[in-house]
Scaffold this motif. Sequence first.
Motif, PDB file in Angstrom:
ATOM      1  N   CYS A 103       0.986  -0.970   0.276  1.00 61.29           N
ATOM      2  CA  CYS A 103       0.480  -0.001   0.039  1.00 61.29           C
ATOM      3  C   CYS A 103       0.951   1.270  -0.146  1.00 61.29           C
ATOM      4  N   ASP A 104       0.658   2.194  -1.061  1.00 66.71           N
ATOM      5  CA  ASP A 104       1.315   3.394  -0.809  1.00 66.71           C
ATOM      6  C   ASP A 104       1.017   4.531   0.321  1.00 66.71           C
ATOM      7  N   ASN A 105      -0.187   4.219   1.163  1.00 65.54           N
ATOM      8  CA  ASN A 105      -0.486   5.183   2.183  1.00 65.54           C
ATOM      9  C   ASN A 105       0.311   4.314   3.289  1.00 65.54           C
ATOM     10  N   CYS A 106      -0.155   3.081   3.718  1.00 70.31           N
ATOM     11  CA  CYS A 106       0.058   2.600   5.196  1.00 70.31           C
ATOM     12  C   CYS A 106       1.255   1.560   4.850  1.00 70.31           C
ATOM     13  N   TYR A 159      -7.991  -2.431  -3.056  1.00 70.19           N
ATOM     14  CA  TYR A 159      -7.935  -2.012  -2.082  1.00 70.19           C
ATOM     15  C   TYR A 159      -7.756  -2.103  -1.315  1.00 70.19           C
ATOM     16  N   CYS A 160      -6.713  -1.729  -0.411  1.00 75.50           N
ATOM     17  CA  CYS A 160      -6.215  -1.748   0.983  1.00 75.50           C
ATOM     18  C   CYS A 160      -6.681  -2.704   1.642  1.00 75.50           C
ATOM     19  N   CYS A 180      -6.080   0.333   5.367  1.00 72.33           N
ATOM     20  CA  CYS A 180      -6.561   1.663   5.910  1.00 72.33           C
ATOM     21  C   CYS A 180      -7.746   1.905   3.613  1.00 72.33           C
ATOM     22  N   GLU A 181      -7.877   1.388   3.423  1.00 69.63           N
ATOM     23  CA  GLU A 181      -8.780   1.121   2.430  1.00 69.63           C
ATOM     24  C   GLU A 181      -8.654   2.235   1.568  1.00 69.63           C
ATOM     25  N   LYS A 182      -7.740   2.469   1.537  1.00 67.55           N
ATOM     26  CA  LYS A 182      -7.306   3.101   0.232  1.00 67.55           C
ATOM     27  C   LYS A 182      -6.825   2.896  -0.919  1.00 67.55           C
ATOM     28  N   ARG A 183      -7.047   2.967  -1.814  1.00 65.12           N
ATOM     29  CA  ARG A 183      -7.072   2.755  -3.361  1.00 65.12           C
ATOM     30  C   ARG A 183      -5.572   2.615  -3.653  1.00 65.12           C
ATOM     31  N   ILE A 184      -5.128   0.902  -4.317  1.00 65.20           N
ATOM     32  CA  ILE A 184      -2.899   1.345  -4.552  1.00 65.20           C
ATOM     33  C   ILE A 184      -3.109   0.669  -6.310  1.00 65.20           C
ATOM     34  N   HIS A 185      -2.725   1.306  -6.816  1.00 63.92           N
ATOM     35  CA  HIS A 185      -2.971   0.993  -8.313  1.00 63.92           C
ATOM     36  C   HIS A 185      -2.173   0.114  -8.508  1.00 63.92           C
TER      37      HIS A 185
END
Length: 60
Positions: free
Chosen positions: A12-15, A38-39, A42-47
């Motif tokens: 994940c790019d975010n967490c 989706y992670c 953290c539920e952010k989108r991962i490309h």
Amino acid sequence: MLKTSAVYLIFCDNCGIPQHIPQYILQNYIAIGVDGVYCKNCEKRIHIPEFLRKIAAELE
């Protein structure tokens, strides 16, 4: 004959938590053009990077 299996991970790019991508997701979704997941943390989108889409397209 011994069959080996690969484990596909994307971070994940975010967490930064690694996400396991099952082979059926690679074959049935990513290979046909889905460009993100989706992670689970953290539920952010991962490309999905281009090299992973190429691997997915080569899976049987």
